[in-house]
Design a protein around this motif. Structure first.
Motif, mmCIF file in Angstrom:
data_model
loop_
_atom_site.group_PDB
_atom_site.id
_atom_site.type_symbol
_atom_site.label_atom_id
_atom_site.label_comp_id
_atom_site.label_asym_id
_atom_site.label_seq_id
_atom_site.Cartn_x
_atom_site.Cartn_y
_atom_site.Cartn_z
ATOM 1 N N THR A 414 0.848 -1.191 0.000
ATOM 2 C CA THR A 414 0.000 0.000 0.000
ATOM 3 C C THR A 414 0.883 1.240 0.000
ATOM 4 O O THR A 414 1.786 1.365 0.843
ATOM 5 C CB THR A 414 -0.905 0.041 1.236
ATOM 6 N N VAL A 415 0.624 2.136 -0.949
ATOM 7 C CA VAL A 415 1.394 3.382 -1.031
ATOM 8 C C VAL A 415 1.044 4.239 0.177
ATOM 9 O O VAL A 415 -0.137 4.508 0.448
ATOM 10 C CB VAL A 415 1.113 4.126 -2.336
ATOM 11 N N SER A 416 2.065 4.653 0.917
ATOM 12 C CA SER A 416 1.832 5.446 2.131
ATOM 13 C C SER A 416 2.130 6.919 1.928
ATOM 14 O O SER A 416 1.423 7.793 2.448
ATOM 15 C CB SER A 416 2.693 4.915 3.285
ATOM 16 N N THR A 417 3.163 7.252 1.146
ATOM 17 C CA THR A 417 3.582 8.647 0.986
ATOM 18 C C THR A 417 4.022 8.868 -0.452
ATOM 19 O O THR A 417 4.727 8.015 -1.015
ATOM 20 C CB THR A 417 4.733 8.993 1.948
ATOM 21 N N VAL A 418 3.644 10.014 -1.002
ATOM 22 C CA VAL A 418 4.094 10.411 -2.338
ATOM 23 C C VAL A 418 4.616 11.840 -2.243
ATOM 24 O O VAL A 418 3.905 12.748 -1.799
ATOM 25 C CB VAL A 418 2.961 10.325 -3.369
ATOM 26 N N THR A 419 5.886 12.063 -2.589
ATOM 27 C CA THR A 419 6.530 13.382 -2.551
ATOM 28 C C THR A 419 7.213 13.606 -3.887
ATOM 29 O O THR A 419 7.352 12.672 -4.696
ATOM 30 C CB THR A 419 7.561 13.446 -1.416
ATOM 31 N N ALA A 423 8.088 7.984 -4.049
ATOM 32 C CA ALA A 423 6.961 7.421 -3.308
ATOM 33 C C ALA A 423 7.458 6.285 -2.404
ATOM 34 O O ALA A 423 8.465 5.630 -2.688
ATOM 35 C CB ALA A 423 5.897 6.904 -4.279
ATOM 36 N N TRP A 424 6.690 6.091 -1.313
ATOM 37 C CA TRP A 424 7.010 5.022 -0.352
ATOM 38 C C TRP A 424 5.767 4.181 -0.116
ATOM 39 O O TRP A 424 4.646 4.703 -0.144
ATOM 40 C CB TRP A 424 7.478 5.602 0.977
ATOM 41 N N GLY A 443 -2.503 5.524 -0.540
ATOM 42 C CA GLY A 443 -3.620 4.605 -0.417
ATOM 43 C C GLY A 443 -3.757 3.651 -1.574
ATOM 44 O O GLY A 443 -4.577 2.712 -1.516
ATOM 45 N N ASP A 444 -2.996 3.866 -2.682
ATOM 46 C CA ASP A 444 -3.096 2.955 -3.830
ATOM 47 C C ASP A 444 -2.526 1.589 -3.476
ATOM 48 O O ASP A 444 -1.550 1.470 -2.732
ATOM 49 C CB ASP A 444 -2.333 3.524 -5.032
ATOM 50 N N ARG A 445 -3.160 0.574 -4.026
ATOM 51 C CA ARG A 445 -2.665 -0.790 -3.883
ATOM 52 C C ARG A 445 -1.792 -1.106 -5.088
ATOM 53 O O ARG A 445 -2.195 -0.889 -6.239
ATOM 54 C CB ARG A 445 -3.810 -1.780 -3.802
ATOM 55 N N VAL A 446 -0.570 -1.626 -4.819
ATOM 56 C CA VAL A 446 0.382 -1.896 -5.885
ATOM 57 C C VAL A 446 0.927 -3.317 -5.707
ATOM 58 O O VAL A 446 0.937 -3.876 -4.604
ATOM 59 C CB VAL A 446 1.539 -0.886 -5.885
ATOM 60 N N ARG A 447 1.393 -3.879 -6.835
ATOM 61 C CA ARG A 447 2.031 -5.200 -6.804
ATOM 62 C C ARG A 447 3.520 -5.027 -7.086
ATOM 63 O O ARG A 447 3.904 -4.270 -7.990
ATOM 64 C CB ARG A 447 1.416 -6.110 -7.849
ATOM 65 N N ILE A 448 4.354 -5.726 -6.317
ATOM 66 C CA ILE A 448 5.807 -5.649 -6.484
ATOM 67 C C ILE A 448 6.197 -6.549 -7.647
ATOM 68 O O ILE A 448 5.886 -7.741 -7.671
ATOM 69 C CB ILE A 448 6.538 -6.077 -5.196
#
Length: 474
Positions: A414-419, A423-424, A443-448
């Motif tokens: 889950t993406v927690s921070t975008v600067t 992004a983290w 809040g975006d859901r991502v796949r590694i």
């Protein structure tokens, strides 16, 4: 004249005093404590160690007599000879009493009985069957006179002029001759029957207590220790160096000493079956430690077991070629787990282990043999254990990776921070820097999809209610 008489009188008193001082100690009764040492079961290294230590303590305590209360089926030749050497060199009389009723002094016990200063037995006891035996020597069974005569008559010579009897028979005959001479020399030393000594070795002859007394093999029969003390009172015993000693045992204090913890531990370690099991445990534990370092306990326990097993082998009359074969068999069975030999190493290991176990002991003394069923059971148990461990390792190798960097590919975060710097995302509770070809928002859901150092390559995911937990593959 008067001065001359006084001078002669003084000289006579001086000579009388000298004679009194140099009078043999045997003239004075030996009283004091009577130390009773109990020996039951097989005579081995623990028995000889116990006897030597307690005999030395009895000497320090100035005991008047040491009684060896014995009930044994026999034992090791080396341990028996060590006990006999201590008896022959003892400054204290040693009486061997075969008792209580129903006891026996077979094999090695017969030699010890012959070597003792006093030989006594309780009613309903027996002695004899002193034929030496050894593994791997044909002809180890005792022969009677007729058998020996037949063998001598039929002993044709071969073309080299050698006897038709095998080398094993010749070796066993040498062993029997040595044992017969040894027991006969003890009989001559103590004035006992040499004829029975010869028959006990060559024919495995045995005698009851009454027959032994009538045949001049023992000195007396006593039902218990108190009766033995009564019958020994006033008896003169010839010790080392020709010195004699008169016993005073009728009212002596009897101190009975039983084997202590040291002898029990040595007796336990002198069991060849236990030594073999400890050796196998040591080899397997060290192998486990070398293949899976860092745990520590298997390595320490394996080293201790292996060293204790080697110490036990040092106490026993082992064939070191047998020890090497047992170790080789264990190593081959272990190698079968990791090398594609299609069973050749495993089968060879079992064969080497069993053959080594059969060759392990150089004696057939009671209590020191290794039964074939025990060897087969231990070999099969080892093979099954190694096969189970190998199967478990193979199944583990085929499982997907569940830890480390390889595990992360395909997981959901889950993406927690975008600067502006990047992004983290949270992965299993940890914050990782992520990179994506598509724009990301908190809040975006991502796949590694891949790892590049400490940066994760991800791709956006369509929200899936089943995979809401972080770090769980969809």
């Amino acid at each position: 004249m008067r001065r001359t008489i006084w001078a002669l009188l003084a000289l006579a008193l001086l000579i009388l005093g000298f004679l009194l001082l140099t009078r043999p100690a045997a003239a004075a009764p030996a009283g004091g404590e009577v130390v009773v040492l109990r020996i039951e079961g097989v005579i081995g290294p623990a028995t000889s160690d116990f006897f030597a230590r307690e005999l030395a303590r009895a000497r320090v305590r100035e005991a008047g007599l040491v009684v060896l209360a014995m009930d044994t089926p026999g034992g090791l030749d080396t341990s028996m000879r060590a006990i006999i050497k201590d008896i022959l060199a003892s400054p204290i009389p040693v009486a061997t009493w075969v008792g209580p009723e129903g006891a026996r002094a077979a094999s090695a016990g017969t030699y010890i009985l012959y070597a003792s200063h006093i030989a006594a037995m309780a009613p309903a006891t027996n002695l004899g069957a002193a034929t030496p035996v050894a593994i791997g020597m044909p002809g180890a069974k005792p022969e009677d006179d007729a058998a020996r005569k037949d063998r001598a008559d039929d002993g044709a010579k071969d073309k080299d002029g050698k006897s038709a009897a095998g080398i094993g028979d010749a070796m066993m005959e040498k062993v029997r001759n040595d044992a017969a001479a040894y027991l006969r020399s003890l009989a001559q030393l103590r004035g006992r029957s040499g004829d029975f000594a010869e028959r006990a070795v060559r024919e495995a002859a045995s005698l009851s207590a009454d027959e032994a007394l009538a045949g001049g093999v023992i000195d007396l029969i006593a039902a218990d220790l108190r009766e033995l003390m009564t019958k020994l009172d006033g008896r003169e015993v010839k010790l080392d160096g020709g010195r004699t000693q008169r016993l005073s045992t009728a009212a002596a204090t009897i101190t009975e000493i039983t084997p202590d913890w040291r002898m029990r531990v040595l007796a336990l370690l002198s069991n060849p079956q236990l030594a073999l099991v400890l050796m196998m445990i040591g080899i397997y534990a060290l192998f486990f430690e070398f293949t899976s370092p860092g745990f520590g306990v298997p390595g320490v326990a394996g080293a201790i077991c292996l060293l204790v097993a080697l110490y036990a082998f040092q106490l026993l009359p082992v064939n070191w070629a047998g020890v090497a074969l047992v170790a080789l068999g264990a190593i081959l069975m272990l190698a079968e787990t990791f090398l594609p030999s299609f069973g050749a190493l495993g089968v060879g290991g079992i064969i080497a282990f069993v053959v080594g176990g059969l060759f392990l002991m150089d004696t057939e003394a009671p209590g020191f043999g290794i039964p074939l069923p025990f060897l087969l059971g231990l070999a099969v148990a080892s093979a099954l254990t190694i096969a189970a461990v190998g199967s478990f390792a193979a199944r583990t190798r085929r499982r997907p990776v569940v830890s480390g960097r390889e595990q992360m590919t395909g997981m959901v975060a889950t993406v927690s921070t975008v600067t502006p710097e990047g992004a983290w995302a949270l992965v299993q509770g940890e914050s990782w820097r992520v990179r994506s070809d598509s724009p990301l928002a908190p809040g975006d859901r991502v796949r590694i999809t891949a790892l590049d150092g400490l940066t994760l390559h991800v791709e956006p995911l369509t929200p899936d209610p089943v995979n809401r937990r972080e770090g769980i593959p969809p």
